[in-house]
Design an enzyme around this catalytic site. Structure first.
Site, mmCIF file in Angstrom:
data_model
loop_
_atom_site.group_PDB
_atom_site.id
_atom_site.type_symbol
_atom_site.label_atom_id
_atom_site.label_comp_id
_atom_site.label_asym_id
_atom_site.label_seq_id
_atom_site.Cartn_x
_atom_site.Cartn_y
_atom_site.Cartn_z
ATOM 1 N N GLY A 14 -18.866 -3.050 16.464
ATOM 2 C CA GLY A 14 -18.258 -1.851 15.883
ATOM 3 C C GLY A 14 -16.761 -1.994 15.674
ATOM 4 N N ILE A 15 -16.032 -2.297 16.742
ATOM 5 C CA ILE A 15 -14.580 -2.474 16.624
ATOM 6 C C ILE A 15 -14.287 -3.796 15.909
ATOM 7 N N GLY A 37 -27.561 -13.035 20.336
ATOM 8 C CA GLY A 37 -28.683 -13.705 20.993
ATOM 9 C C GLY A 37 -29.163 -14.922 20.212
ATOM 10 N N VAL A 64 -19.263 -16.242 24.573
ATOM 11 C CA VAL A 64 -17.922 -16.215 25.175
ATOM 12 C C VAL A 64 -17.946 -16.394 26.690
ATOM 13 N N ALA A 91 -14.808 -9.522 22.274
ATOM 14 C CA ALA A 91 -16.211 -9.446 22.716
ATOM 15 C C ALA A 91 -16.301 -8.793 24.092
ATOM 16 N N TYR A 155 -17.256 -3.310 34.972
ATOM 17 C CA TYR A 155 -16.504 -3.257 33.703
ATOM 18 C C TYR A 155 -15.018 -2.934 33.947
ATOM 19 N N PRO A 185 -8.277 0.722 24.285
ATOM 20 C CA PRO A 185 -8.871 1.866 23.572
ATOM 21 C C PRO A 185 -9.536 2.837 24.538
ATOM 22 N N TYR A 187 -12.441 6.125 24.222
ATOM 23 C CA TYR A 187 -13.846 6.115 23.747
ATOM 24 C C TYR A 187 -13.881 6.112 22.211
ATOM 25 N N ILE A 188 -14.460 5.063 21.671
ATOM 26 C CA ILE A 188 -14.486 4.833 20.225
ATOM 27 C C ILE A 188 -15.945 4.870 19.755
HETATM 28 N N1 CAA Z 1 -18.013 11.665 38.605
HETATM 29 C C1 CAA Z 1 -18.507 12.104 39.779
HETATM 30 N N2 CAA Z 1 -19.817 12.192 40.054
HETATM 31 C C2 CAA Z 1 -20.655 11.812 39.094
HETATM 32 C C3 CAA Z 1 -20.204 11.327 37.845
HETATM 33 C C4 CAA Z 1 -18.820 11.275 37.623
HETATM 34 N N3 CAA Z 1 -18.302 10.832 36.464
HETATM 35 N N4 CAA Z 1 -21.253 11.004 37.086
HETATM 36 C C5 CAA Z 1 -22.340 11.274 37.832
HETATM 37 N N5 CAA Z 1 -21.973 11.770 39.035
HETATM 38 C C6 CAA Z 1 -22.854 12.231 40.127
HETATM 39 C C7 CAA Z 1 -23.976 13.075 39.564
HETATM 40 O O1 CAA Z 1 -23.564 14.421 39.419
HETATM 41 C C8 CAA Z 1 -25.045 12.916 40.605
HETATM 42 O O2 CAA Z 1 -24.757 13.734 41.707
HETATM 43 P P1 CAA Z 1 -25.920 14.328 42.621
HETATM 44 O O3 CAA Z 1 -26.651 13.152 43.183
HETATM 45 O O4 CAA Z 1 -25.180 15.135 43.627
HETATM 46 O O5 CAA Z 1 -26.771 15.140 41.688
HETATM 47 C C9 CAA Z 1 -24.863 11.478 41.072
HETATM 48 O O6 CAA Z 1 -23.511 11.122 40.729
HETATM 49 C C10 CAA Z 1 -25.811 10.550 40.376
HETATM 50 O O7 CAA Z 1 -25.643 10.697 38.953
HETATM 51 P P2 CAA Z 1 -26.631 10.032 37.922
HETATM 52 O O8 CAA Z 1 -28.004 10.606 38.120
HETATM 53 O O9 CAA Z 1 -26.056 10.094 36.551
HETATM 54 O O10 CAA Z 1 -26.608 8.535 38.454
HETATM 55 P P3 CAA Z 1 -27.330 7.323 37.890
HETATM 56 O O11 CAA Z 1 -27.239 6.312 38.954
HETATM 57 O O12 CAA Z 1 -28.658 7.661 37.320
HETATM 58 O O13 CAA Z 1 -26.439 6.908 36.606
HETATM 59 C C11 CAA Z 1 -24.592 6.040 35.444
HETATM 60 C C12 CAA Z 1 -25.152 6.475 36.794
HETATM 61 C C13 CAA Z 1 -25.529 5.045 34.756
HETATM 62 C C14 CAA Z 1 -23.272 5.350 35.738
HETATM 63 C C15 CAA Z 1 -24.418 7.255 34.538
HETATM 64 O O14 CAA Z 1 -23.728 8.256 35.247
HETATM 65 C C16 CAA Z 1 -23.617 6.922 33.289
HETATM 66 O O15 CAA Z 1 -24.143 6.347 32.347
HETATM 67 N N6 CAA Z 1 -22.335 7.307 33.221
HETATM 68 C C17 CAA Z 1 -21.476 7.047 32.087
HETATM 69 C C18 CAA Z 1 -20.503 5.981 32.434
HETATM 70 C C19 CAA Z 1 -19.553 5.791 31.271
HETATM 71 O O16 CAA Z 1 -18.740 6.650 30.961
HETATM 72 N N7 CAA Z 1 -19.659 4.671 30.601
HETATM 73 C C20 CAA Z 1 -18.826 4.404 29.472
HETATM 74 C C21 CAA Z 1 -19.548 3.480 28.521
HETATM 75 S S1 CAA Z 1 -18.657 3.164 27.010
HETATM 76 C C22 CAA Z 1 -17.372 2.213 27.510
HETATM 77 O O17 CAA Z 1 -17.250 1.825 28.631
HETATM 78 C C23 CAA Z 1 -16.382 1.835 26.457
HETATM 79 C C24 CAA Z 1 -15.027 1.995 26.965
HETATM 80 O O18 CAA Z 1 -14.373 1.020 27.306
HETATM 81 C C25 CAA Z 1 -14.444 3.344 26.976
HETATM 82 P P1 NAP Z 2 -20.066 -3.478 20.274
HETATM 83 O O1 NAP Z 2 -20.270 -2.944 18.911
HETATM 84 O O2 NAP Z 2 -21.208 -3.498 21.225
HETATM 85 O O3 NAP Z 2 -19.435 -4.922 20.151
HETATM 86 C C1 NAP Z 2 -19.397 -5.812 21.221
HETATM 87 C C2 NAP Z 2 -19.300 -7.212 20.657
HETATM 88 O O4 NAP Z 2 -19.236 -8.146 21.733
HETATM 89 C C3 NAP Z 2 -20.506 -7.562 19.815
HETATM 90 O O5 NAP Z 2 -20.061 -7.923 18.541
HETATM 91 C C4 NAP Z 2 -21.137 -8.749 20.530
HETATM 92 O O6 NAP Z 2 -21.509 -9.785 19.668
HETATM 93 C C5 NAP Z 2 -19.969 -9.286 21.362
HETATM 94 N N1 NAP Z 2 -20.509 -9.997 22.518
HETATM 95 C C6 NAP Z 2 -21.142 -9.476 23.602
HETATM 96 N N2 NAP Z 2 -21.517 -10.452 24.436
HETATM 97 C C7 NAP Z 2 -21.120 -11.628 23.856
HETATM 98 C C8 NAP Z 2 -21.227 -12.995 24.234
HETATM 99 N N3 NAP Z 2 -21.801 -13.380 25.384
HETATM 100 N N4 NAP Z 2 -20.706 -13.935 23.398
HETATM 101 C C9 NAP Z 2 -20.117 -13.564 22.246
HETATM 102 N N5 NAP Z 2 -19.990 -12.294 21.834
HETATM 103 C C10 NAP Z 2 -20.486 -11.333 22.638
HETATM 104 O O7 NAP Z 2 -18.946 -2.652 21.041
HETATM 105 P P2 NAP Z 2 -17.462 -2.297 20.621
HETATM 106 O O8 NAP Z 2 -17.267 -0.902 21.010
HETATM 107 O O9 NAP Z 2 -17.159 -2.728 19.232
HETATM 108 O O10 NAP Z 2 -16.649 -3.187 21.681
HETATM 109 C C11 NAP Z 2 -15.698 -4.169 21.314
HETATM 110 C C12 NAP Z 2 -14.727 -4.338 22.468
HETATM 111 O O11 NAP Z 2 -14.000 -3.141 22.657
HETATM 112 C C13 NAP Z 2 -15.387 -4.645 23.817
HETATM 113 O O12 NAP Z 2 -14.614 -5.570 24.526
HETATM 114 C C14 NAP Z 2 -15.347 -3.303 24.515
HETATM 115 O O13 NAP Z 2 -15.396 -3.444 25.910
HETATM 116 C C15 NAP Z 2 -14.045 -2.777 24.012
HETATM 117 N N6 NAP Z 2 -13.875 -1.336 24.100
HETATM 118 C C16 NAP Z 2 -14.741 -0.507 23.475
HETATM 119 C C17 NAP Z 2 -14.537 0.857 23.569
HETATM 120 C C18 NAP Z 2 -15.443 1.855 22.911
HETATM 121 O O14 NAP Z 2 -15.311 3.040 23.235
HETATM 122 N N7 NAP Z 2 -16.305 1.480 21.999
HETATM 123 C C19 NAP Z 2 -13.455 1.351 24.286
HETATM 124 C C20 NAP Z 2 -12.588 0.450 24.909
HETATM 125 C C21 NAP Z 2 -12.807 -0.894 24.804
HETATM 126 P P3 NAP Z 2 -22.942 -9.849 18.925
HETATM 127 O O15 NAP Z 2 -23.196 -8.476 18.405
HETATM 128 O O16 NAP Z 2 -22.732 -10.850 17.903
HETATM 129 O O17 NAP Z 2 -23.902 -10.238 19.985
#
Ligand code: CAA
Ligand code: NAP
Length: 248
Positions: A14-15, A37, A64, A91, A155, A185, A187-188
């Site tokens: 995406g990015i 893959g 990578v 990546a 992470y 960044p 959340y994108i």
């Molecule tokens: N803060 C505090 N407590 C939290 C919480 C939070 N952020 N999130 C969940 N909890 C609590 C819940 O309320 C729950 O409490 P109870 O047991 O008292 O009910 C407990 O923790 C368990 O919660 P879940 O059922 O959600 O736990 P799980 O183990 O099933 O799932 C998880 C955990 C997979 C981490 C899930 O919470 C999740 O997906 N969270 C999102 C994490 C996130 O923001 N990821 C970002 C991805 S994108 C990215 O990372 C790009 C980037 O760079 C920005």
């Molecule tokens: P994405 O669409 O899932 O892109 C992730 C990329 O990483 C994919 O192109 C994937 O390549 C590559 N990759 C994963 N594992 C790899 C490996 N073993 N070898 C080579 N390439 C690999 O997600 P995105 O949001 O664009 O993320 C790009 C970067 O921004 C990541 O580092 C992420 O952590 C960072 N970021 C994202 C966000 C957000 O909110 N989206 C926020 C902050 C930082 P293939 O598809 O070719 O497998």
């Protein structure tokens, strides 16, 4: 950056796609590296799609997380283009799970793909940049490397580590015309964020003062800014692009 060679890891994500397109529009010769893959046909299809949009991008397979694979990629790109002037270490993957449930492979895979990767690629690119006395390295970290995030000990550790790498390398190579910067960044709108449960996503967006997720192009602009020749006095910095969600 006319005719500068830019290597973007994760260039088809995406990015990554937005970064490749932005740098290409600025005149760079862009190489998008992919993993998919090992699905080379799908990478070719991405390349064809870009061609239809007017972008002539080269592509290169890499894992990578694997040093030798990164060495091969860098050798291929240098053989085809003569140099790598701009490196975007983009990546990355997530594997969100609370630490009390995380297994070793969930820890190691995320650390290897998000942090070891920065060493694996940069180590193979840096000598060429130093000998040519020019380079722009942009490492993609995350807001969650700054603030931490429930479910992301793996992470957040990797993303926080990236900026330590940036600051150290920036000092080592500053006198040789090479800059090294981090972007963080928030959340994108990409598949990475869209893979998070809908209800959790709604809670996240409510925490963003700008009131929405960021767009890949808004990150690409920042990368292009740091990649410009005219950004030679900016090094070791961490550029935050998060809609005001976390202010440091
Ligand atoms: N803060 C505090 N407590 C939290 C919480 C939070 N952020 N999130 C969940 N909890 C609590 C819940 O309320 C729950 O409490 P109870 O047991 O008292 O009910 C407990 O923790 C368990 O919660 P879940 O059922 O959600 O736990 P799980 O183990 O099933 O799932 C998880 C955990 C997979 C981490 C899930 O919470 C999740 O997906 N969270 C999102 C994490 C996130 O923001 N990821 C970002 C991805 S994108 C990215 O990372 C790009 C980037 O760079 C920005
Ligand atoms: P994405 O669409 O899932 O892109 C992730 C990329 O990483 C994919 O192109 C994937 O390549 C590559 N990759 C994963 N594992 C790899 C490996 N073993 N070898 C080579 N390439 C690999 O997600 P995105 O949001 O664009 O993320 C790009 C970067 O921004 C990541 O580092 C992420 O952590 C960072 N970021 C994202 C966000 C957000 O909110 N989206 C926020 C902050 C930082 P293939 O598809 O070719 O497998």
């Amino acid at each position: 950056m006319k005719n500068k060679v830019a290597l973007v890891t994760g260039g088809m994500g995406g990015i990554g796609t937005a970064v490749c397109q932005y740098l290409a529009r600025k005149g760079a010769k862009v190489v998008a590296s992919y993993n998919r893959g090992g699905n080379h046909a799908s990478a070719k299809a991405w390349q064809e799609e870009q061609k239809k949009l007017g972008y002539d991008m080269a592509i290169n397979f890499v894992d990578v997380a694997d040093f030798q694979s990164c060495l091969s990629m860098v050798k291929n790109v240098e053989a085809d283009f003569g140099s790598i002037d701009i490196l975007v270490n983009n990546a990355g993957i997530i594997c969100d799970v609370q630490l009390c449930k995380m297994d070793l492979s969930q820890w190691q895979t995320v650390l290897r793909t998000n942090l070891d990767s920065i060493f694996n690629v940069t180590r193979n690119v840096i000598s060429g940049m130093l000998s040519r006395r020019y380079g722009r390295i942009i490492n993609v970290s995350s807001i969650n490397g700054q603030k931490g995030q429930f479910g992301q000990t793996n992470y957040s550790s990797a993303k926080a580590g990236i900026h330590g790498f940036t600051k150290s390398l920036a000092q080592e190579v500053a006198r040789k015309g090479v800059t090294v910067n981090t972007i963080s960044p928030g959340y994108i709108e990409t598949n990475m964020v869209m893979s998070v449960d809908d209800k959790i996503r709604e809670k996240i967006v409510a925490q963003i003062p700008v009131g929405r997720f960021g767009k890949p192009d808004e990150v690409a602009r920042a990368v292009a800014f740091l990649a410009a020749e005219s950004s030679g006095f900016i090094t070791g910095s961490n550029l935050v692009i998060n809609g005001g969600q976390y202010l440091v």
